[in-house]
Design an enzyme around this catalytic site. Structure first.
Site, PDB file in Angstrom:
ATOM      1  N   ASP A 135     -18.440  31.042 -34.102  1.00 31.72           N
ATOM      2  CA  ASP A 135     -18.479  32.251 -34.923  1.00 31.72           C
ATOM      3  C   ASP A 135     -18.088  33.510 -34.134  1.00 31.72           C
ATOM      4  OD1 ASP A 135     -19.148  33.729 -37.316  1.00 31.72           O
ATOM      5  OD2 ASP A 135     -20.977  34.378 -36.301  1.00 31.72           O
ATOM      6  N   LYS A 179     -10.684  35.316 -40.469  1.00 33.45           N
ATOM      7  CA  LYS A 179     -11.319  34.269 -39.683  1.00 33.45           C
ATOM      8  C   LYS A 179     -12.310  33.506 -40.551  1.00 33.45           C
ATOM      9  CE  LYS A 179     -15.072  34.742 -37.200  1.00 33.45           C
ATOM     10  NZ  LYS A 179     -16.490  35.068 -37.470  1.00 33.45           N
ATOM     11  N   GLU A 190     -26.903  40.903 -31.492  1.00 36.01           N
ATOM     12  CA  GLU A 190     -27.238  41.347 -32.852  1.00 36.01           C
ATOM     13  C   GLU A 190     -28.726  41.169 -33.041  1.00 36.01           C
ATOM     14  OE1 GLU A 190     -24.339  40.448 -36.217  1.00 36.01           O
ATOM     15  OE2 GLU A 190     -24.010  38.837 -34.800  1.00 36.01           O
ATOM     16  N   LYS A 202     -27.792  35.986 -31.915  1.00 36.56           N
ATOM     17  CA  LYS A 202     -28.440  36.569 -33.090  1.00 36.56           C
ATOM     18  C   LYS A 202     -29.920  36.696 -32.758  1.00 36.56           C
ATOM     19  CE  LYS A 202     -25.054  35.529 -36.414  1.00 36.56           C
ATOM     20  NZ  LYS A 202     -24.381  36.777 -36.797  1.00 36.56           N
ATOM     21  N   HIS A 217     -14.006  36.782 -31.240  1.00 39.72           N
ATOM     22  CA  HIS A 217     -14.274  38.178 -30.850  1.00 39.72           C
ATOM     23  C   HIS A 217     -14.466  38.351 -29.339  1.00 39.72           C
ATOM     24  CE1 HIS A 217     -14.589  38.500 -35.069  1.00 39.72           C
ATOM     25  NE2 HIS A 217     -15.878  38.298 -35.205  1.00 39.72           N
ATOM     26  N   LYS A 244     -11.416  47.532 -33.510  1.00 40.83           N
ATOM     27  CA  LYS A 244     -12.417  48.522 -33.082  1.00 40.83           C
ATOM     28  C   LYS A 244     -11.748  49.500 -32.116  1.00 40.83           C
ATOM     29  CE  LYS A 244     -16.365  45.444 -33.687  1.00 40.83           C
ATOM     30  NZ  LYS A 244     -17.255  45.978 -34.703  1.00 40.83           N
ATOM     31  N   ARG A 264     -12.027  33.811 -58.709  1.00 40.24           N
ATOM     32  CA  ARG A 264     -12.434  32.908 -59.789  1.00 40.24           C
ATOM     33  C   ARG A 264     -13.381  33.596 -60.763  1.00 40.24           C
ATOM     34  NH1 ARG A 264     -12.386  26.936 -57.969  1.00 40.24           N
ATOM     35  NH2 ARG A 264     -11.216  27.089 -56.052  1.00 40.24           N
ATOM     36  N   ASP A 267      -8.580  39.565 -36.368  1.00 42.21           N
ATOM     37  CA  ASP A 267      -9.844  39.489 -35.640  1.00 42.21           C
ATOM     38  C   ASP A 267     -10.353  40.920 -35.634  1.00 42.21           C
ATOM     39  OD1 ASP A 267     -11.781  39.775 -33.526  1.00 42.21           O
ATOM     40  OD2 ASP A 267     -11.221  37.762 -32.935  1.00 42.21           O
ATOM     41  N   HIS A 268     -11.402  41.185 -36.394  1.00 38.82           N
ATOM     42  CA  HIS A 268     -11.735  42.601 -36.617  1.00 38.82           C
ATOM     43  C   HIS A 268     -12.185  43.301 -35.341  1.00 38.82           C
ATOM     44  CE1 HIS A 268     -15.971  41.320 -37.072  1.00 38.82           C
ATOM     45  NE2 HIS A 268     -16.288  42.572 -36.853  1.00 38.82           N
TER      46      HIS A 268
HETATM   47  C1  BG6 Z   1     -18.400  38.213 -37.776  1.00 34.87           C
HETATM   48  C2  BG6 Z   1     -19.360  37.078 -37.594  1.00 34.87           C
HETATM   49  O1  BG6 Z   1     -17.082  37.799 -37.527  1.00 34.87           O
HETATM   50  O2  BG6 Z   1     -18.743  39.260 -36.872  1.00 34.87           O
HETATM   51  C3  BG6 Z   1     -20.776  37.543 -37.832  1.00 34.87           C
HETATM   52  O3  BG6 Z   1     -19.022  36.041 -38.502  1.00 34.87           O
HETATM   53  C4  BG6 Z   1     -21.107  38.732 -36.976  1.00 34.87           C
HETATM   54  O4  BG6 Z   1     -21.711  36.498 -37.598  1.00 34.87           O
HETATM   55  C5  BG6 Z   1     -20.032  39.800 -37.094  1.00 34.87           C
HETATM   56  O5  BG6 Z   1     -22.352  39.252 -37.412  1.00 34.87           O
HETATM   57  C6  BG6 Z   1     -20.246  40.904 -36.078  1.00 34.87           C
HETATM   58  O6  BG6 Z   1     -19.339  41.937 -36.325  1.00 34.87           O
HETATM   59  P1  BG6 Z   1     -19.695  43.431 -35.899  1.00 34.87           P
HETATM   60  O7  BG6 Z   1     -18.439  44.194 -36.175  1.00 34.87           O
HETATM   61  O8  BG6 Z   1     -20.851  43.848 -36.750  1.00 34.87           O
HETATM   62  O9  BG6 Z   1     -20.057  43.379 -34.452  1.00 34.87           O
END
Ligand code: BG6
Length: 503
Positions: free
Chosen positions: A236, A149, A217, A341, A241, A183, A45, A178-179
């Protein structure tokens, strides 16, 4: 060799594009892994043109892809931008014209990868509008749709999203990302297990006592208050994950390493998750929220005092849970998940605790835990693997001393552990969905998580406070210790550990 194509990113002026997607594409470009004829069309946008989009992205690249050489700037001319109102179906004709125009300039068929990196409530709209403009049909080139996601916020909404997407797209065109699956170290779980018979043969309830999966984290909610407060850490991080990592730990060997076999075996793990209900919830789940504290001389605000967070928020920023898989291989083996967190450090790891020797013939220094072998698979940082075992302490007697063998990816000369988005984008470009989730698998994860969320939202679940910078509420220790088990307290450095390690 990849086929020539165009990547179209919706949400191009957003954070994910500048922090992850374009750095990943630039890195693939620098490694000469992109097709010979290739372009990126950013759609959003925000009113930008090609030149201003390129300029913004060029200034972001050195920040978010610091490993890239200066020549990586050669990637920037491949970027283009189209500003549209994503909610207006008529606007997609402009996208179509840009896509077709770029394909014509490059002399390539209409092969397109559409990436949805917008707020999730736009996914149904964008996917339907693309379809209404015939941008979902493969006649003149392939079309794929990557969906970021969160994929829904509970089972009902995930089902509905699957239904909406599948009304216009085929399952084999959909890539639910799903990243964590991108990894390197998560993928290595499969190789480590199935390429090493010594571990694979021990990977079951006869030899494994329990498994811990921790994802910590040190950062707080940062600038994502609006999203995070409506979500909480279970939605989240756990629903996606952590359950994906669990699947890679628990999966049975697939017949082949192709998308169908791997994803089918993954689905079987999710199908075997034992539902947590009623009394199980209070016994097996601990939710927490960080409170103000002072860490190494730095004042840390409470979650509720973070910008944008309502004063009475009951969002969970920490979760610990015990779960079981109703599965022959894993009968009665507890899996403990811990995520939070504002914990002491950023670390993700899997710890496999093997059973104790049946007869402890030797004196062991280091307590009960030291009588067990532990295998630590470090997902990040200091990626690697560490195996702890007992050794005769030199000298008189037969005392056992715990020692370890470790491998660090950083020891592999000239090997950079690639960013997960690099791998995932490359896979999608080549049409390989092995590391992407099937619709049914995402729904199974939600059906496991839904009771936890409902319990939290009913207001019945206790929400325990923990000082920012600590390992979470004491109740999380009580949860695991009630079974005679213990959390490992990881440090940045894989080989260190213990509650008081240097972070
Ligand atoms: C994201 C979450 O999908 O993954 C975040 O929304 C989180 O809250 C993050 O910080 C963590 O990813 P990574 O790759 O830094 O462990």
């Amino acid at each position: 060799m990849l086929e020539n194509h165009i990547v179209v990113i919706f949400g191009a002026s957003g954070d994910l594009t500048r922090r992850k997607l374009l750095p990943a594409l630039a890195s693939l470009h620098a490694q000469r892994l992109l097709p010979e004829r290739f372009a990126v069309l950013g759609v959003g946008r925000t009113p930008l043109d090609d030149a201003s989009f390129r300029q913004e992205m060029a200034s972001a690249l050195p920040r978010f892809a610091a490993h890239l050489p200066a020549e990586a700037a050669a990637f920037v001319p491949l970027l283009h931008y189209q500003s549209i109102d994503t909610g207006d179906p008529a606007a997609y004709e402009q996208v179509k014209q840009r896509v077709y125009g770029l394909c014509a300039e490059l002399g390539i068929p209409h092969n397109c990868l559409f990436y949805l990196s917008t707020p999730p409530d736009l996914y149904p709209k964008i996917s339907a509008c693309l379809a209404a403009s015939d941008l979902n049909t493969s006649g003149d080139g392939w079309k794929r749709l990557v969906v970021e996601k969160p994929f829904g916020r509970d089972l009902a909404s995930a089902r509905e999203l699957n239904r909406q997407l599948l009304a216009e797209w085929r399952e084999d065109q959909l890539y639910r990302i799903d990243h964590y699956l991108g990894k390197e170290t998560v993928q290595n779980l499969l190789v480590f297990r199935f390429a090493n018979e010594i571990f694979d043969s021990l990977w079951n309830h006869r030899y494994v006592d329990y498994v811990e999966i921790t994802s910590a984290e040190s950062l707080g909610v940062e600038r994502r208050a609006g999203y995070f407060d409506g979500s909480g850490i279970v939605r989240d991080m756990v629903q996606n994950h952590l359950l994906q990592v669990l699947a890679m730990v628990a999966i049975d060997p697939p017949g082949n390493f192709d998308a169908t076999s791997v994803r089918y075996e993954t689905l079987k793990v999710f199908q075997s998750l034992r539902t947590l209900q009623d009394a199980d919830l209070a016994r097996s789940v601990v939710l927490g929220q960080y409170a103000a504290s002072s860490v190494r001389g730095q004042e840390m605000a409470a979650y509720r005092a973070e910008p944008g967070i309502p004063a009475g928020s009951r969002a969970d920023t920490f979760a610990a849970m015990r779960l079981f898989l109703d599965h022959h291989r894993w009968f009665d083996v507890p899996f403990y998940l811990r995520v939070g967190k504002r914990l002491p450090t950023r670390v993700t790891e899997v710890v496999v605790h093997f059973r104790k020797t049946p007869h402890p013939a030797f004196g062991v220094r280091g307590g009960a835990e030291a009588q067990q072998n532990h295998l630590i698979i470090r997902i990040q940082p200091d990626e690697g693997i560490l195996l702890q075992f007992g050794l005769k302490e030199p000298g008189a007697g037969f005392h056992v001393k715990p020692v370890s063998m470790d491998f660090h990816y950083s020891d592999l000369a000239d090997t950079r552990v690639p960013e997960s988005y690099e791998r995932l984008l490359l896979d999608c470009m080549s049409g390989d969905a092995t590391l992407y989730a099937m619709g049914e698998a995402v729904e199974k994860c939600w059906s496991f998580i839904d009771p936890v969320i409902a319990w939290r939202e009913s207001g019945e679940a206790p929400l325990f406070g923990y000082p920012a910078g600590s390992w979470g509420p004491r109740e999380a220790d009580a949860l695991i210790e009630a079974d005679g088990h213990f959390w490992r307290y990881p440090c940045q450095n894989l080989a260190s550990g213990g509650e008081y390690c240097e972070l």
